[in-house]
Design a protein around this motif. Sequence first.
Motif, PDB file in Angstrom:
ATOM      1  N   ASP A  35      -0.802   1.847  -0.465  1.00  0.00           N
ATOM      2  CA  ASP A  35       0.156   2.861  -0.923  1.00  0.00           C
ATOM      3  C   ASP A  35       1.361   2.926   0.013  1.00  0.00           C
ATOM      4  N   GLU A  36       1.100   2.909   1.303  1.00  0.00           N
ATOM      5  CA  GLU A  36       2.180   2.947   2.283  1.00  0.00           C
ATOM      6  C   GLU A  36       3.074   1.716   2.154  1.00  0.00           C
ATOM      7  N   GLN A  37       2.464   0.548   1.918  1.00  0.00           N
ATOM      8  CA  GLN A  37       3.243  -0.671   1.789  1.00  0.00           C
ATOM      9  C   GLN A  37       4.240  -0.576   0.637  1.00  0.00           C
ATOM     10  N   MET A  38       3.770  -0.111  -0.514  1.00  0.00           N
ATOM     11  CA  MET A  38       4.681  -0.010  -1.650  1.00  0.00           C
ATOM     12  C   MET A  38       5.702   1.089  -1.439  1.00  0.00           C
ATOM     13  N   TYR A 208       7.339  -1.996  -9.536  1.00  0.00           N
ATOM     14  CA  TYR A 208       6.161  -1.400 -10.153  1.00  0.00           C
ATOM     15  C   TYR A 208       5.472  -2.400 -11.085  1.00  0.00           C
ATOM     16  N   LYS A 209       6.246  -3.090 -11.890  1.00  0.00           N
ATOM     17  CA  LYS A 209       5.671  -4.052 -12.838  1.00  0.00           C
ATOM     18  C   LYS A 209       4.911  -5.141 -12.102  1.00  0.00           C
ATOM     19  N   ALA A 210       5.441  -5.594 -10.971  1.00  0.00           N
ATOM     20  CA  ALA A 210       4.776  -6.639 -10.193  1.00  0.00           C
ATOM     21  C   ALA A 210       3.432  -6.170  -9.651  1.00  0.00           C
ATOM     22  N   ARG A 211       3.283  -4.862  -9.495  1.00  0.00           N
ATOM     23  CA  ARG A 211       2.019  -4.292  -9.021  1.00  0.00           C
ATOM     24  C   ARG A 211       1.134  -3.808 -10.166  1.00  0.00           C
ATOM     25  N   GLY A 212       1.503  -4.160 -11.384  1.00  0.00           N
ATOM     26  CA  GLY A 212       0.689  -3.785 -12.535  1.00  0.00           C
ATOM     27  C   GLY A 212       0.843  -2.334 -12.943  1.00  0.00           C
ATOM     28  N   MET A 213       1.974  -1.714 -12.582  1.00  0.00           N
ATOM     29  CA  MET A 213       2.209  -0.311 -12.912  1.00  0.00           C
ATOM     30  C   MET A 213       3.500  -0.163 -13.707  1.00  0.00           C
ATOM     31  N   THR A 214       3.660   0.998 -14.313  1.00  0.00           N
ATOM     32  CA  THR A 214       4.842   1.295 -15.114  1.00  0.00           C
ATOM     33  C   THR A 214       5.750   2.258 -14.379  1.00  0.00           C
TER      34      THR A 214
END
Length: 269
Positions: A35-38, A208-214
Amino acid sequence: MTGQDPQAVEIDTSKPHPARMYDWFLGGKDNYPVDEQMAEQLLALDSRGRDMARVNRAFMHRATRWLAENGVRQFLDIGSGIPTEPNLHQIAQRTAPDARVVYCDNDPIVLAHAAALLRSTPEGATEYIQADARQPDAILEAAGKILDFDRPIALSLLALLHFVDDEDGAAELVDRLVERLPSGSYLVLSHTTGDFDPEGAAEARALYKARGMTLRPRSRAELTAFFHGLEIVEPGVSLSADWRPELGEVIDVSGDDPIPGYAGVARKR
């Protein structure tokens, strides 16, 4: 408390989660390296990420206080996030000790800390539902065990809808929830926007998309559209920081550019 046993919670630390990133931005400790990384990557796009979280939190406080002062005694907060005092029920119950509050989130770490959300006044009540926001019928059914759907309810979707894309039914989700609210209820929204930095917003969405999120930033007009058929409370859909600052908790932020988020409150006739 509706849902799983907090002792049996399994938290996925292999990918970031918005609730834990929000906690990190607010200076909390209930987050993980992923979480901190993103969050750090998002700060590289806009260094005011912490200010955005604080401004959104302050809007929640002001909006809840205004609703309680205007007679609302029931609250449904979907996408509640990790508890950070004062929580919504604490703000509401300071004005109305008999306020009843139901929280809902889909991150198991929120369930692990749900006891902090359940410290109600004796006169009021709080409850926590472990569910995904995209399950409105299940949420409404569970909330109905605590809230009286024949009396006004304030529905809060704070910093939530930008995680639901149009094709995933964001508008339909809001409509389904509002449809079940009785007359005199309120819808409370806050939302990130790309109006002031479209390029940066596009980069954040790609991250976000690269991490599988919207991530779906929306314009002021797009956020206003969620309030269709409702009476929008003054000052209308405004920058989150500009919504009724006289109610207190205005956040000092760095720089002169606006914090890129809109917010509004609207009443169901």
